[in-house]
Design an enzyme around this catalytic site. Sequence first.
Site, short mmCIF file in Angstrom:
data_model
loop_
_atom_site.label_atom_id
_atom_site.label_comp_id
_atom_site.label_asym_id
_atom_site.label_seq_id
_atom_site.Cartn_x
_atom_site.Cartn_y
_atom_site.Cartn_z
CB CYS A 166 -0.91 -0.02 1.23
SG CYS A 166 -1.89 1.48 1.39
CB CYS A 224 -0.52 2.58 4.09
SG CYS A 224 -2.00 1.85 3.39
CG ASP A 225 3.33 1.29 4.29
OD1 ASP A 225 2.81 1.75 5.32
OD2 ASP A 225 3.25 0.10 3.97
#
Length: 309
Positions: free
Chosen positions: A136, A139-140
């Site tokens: 992701c 997200c990261d």
Amino acid sequence: MATTHHTLIIVGGGPAGLTAGLYAARARMDHLLVEKGAEGGQVLLTDWIDNYPGFPEGISGFELAEKMTAQAKRFELNSLFGNVVSMDLSSPIKRLELESGDSLSCDALIITTGARPRGLGVPGEKELTGKGVSYCATCDAPFYRNLHVAVIGGGNTAVQEAAHLTKFADKVTLIHRRDELRATKIVQEKAFANTKIDFIWDTNVTAIEGKDGVEQLRLLNTNGEESTLQVEGIFILIGVMPNNEMLPLTDLAADQGGFIPTDCETRTAVPGVMAAGDIRSKEVRQVINAAGEGATAVLAAENYLTNLS
Ligand code: NAP
């Protein structure tokens, strides 16, 4: 343990489930939406959505999920936080078992359990997940400020998220197993014009190596040549797997990939059971399709219930 009955149950709270919930709530049906995590599903993993109609400037995946949830709640969506672990669809009253030990039953069921990112299945992937291996970018990505990362895949997700990663990383190397991307042309054009993205074609990752974090990838070109690439992170964005562990796959006549076939009204092989969104057996998995199918599924459920009585 308690069993609660509803006329209609929707399992899954992504765009398909939330739209089904909106339609069921507005139709004043006795309904329940069961979701095991945050409402929104995979759309929460998407940084930016440019092709959902009604948002001329685009919208973040998170905000779109929030708006869909708020809209369904405005019509008194009835939802439950719970994990459905099994289903019995062998009789007209469908039974669902929850991880908590409670059960639910319903006359009509809409399955919108969606899909999740697929893994590469190479050595090092499991061990280094969360330590440089990610599924992701939304997200990261901020963890990779000024670093070099690899993105694996050639679809819309990989190419779009590679562009998103360039906001943080110094360099993004996109590695694809063929010499041509699968992503939509406009998404490709943007990536080719981005000077922070370079491409390695006709290549597969055979191992991910590193001690406490990702240090290098082992690569194999389709011509047999082996090489290594030093990177601090790898984003594996190679498509999706169905969230079907709780489904009776034989009854639902699941396809080879474990997705659920339906007719164009979203009706599955089991009377009174509809499937909508990414869990459906289909070619195109877009938020707009999921939402449309969620609406269709409620109308199919209403028809089924009318014919029952
Ligand atoms: P996808 O379109 O299925 O693409 C998967 C990519 O990963 C393909 O390029 C495939 O290569 C590659 N791949 C698959 N298995 C692999 C493996 N084992 N090793 C190496 N590479 C592998 O998946 P997606 O990009 O996640 O998209 C899923 C759906 O969401 C699609 O329908 C897509 O259009 C949609 N989506 C749309 C948008 C948008 O419209 N803005 C954004 C994101 C996603 P091959 O090409 O060789 O098969």
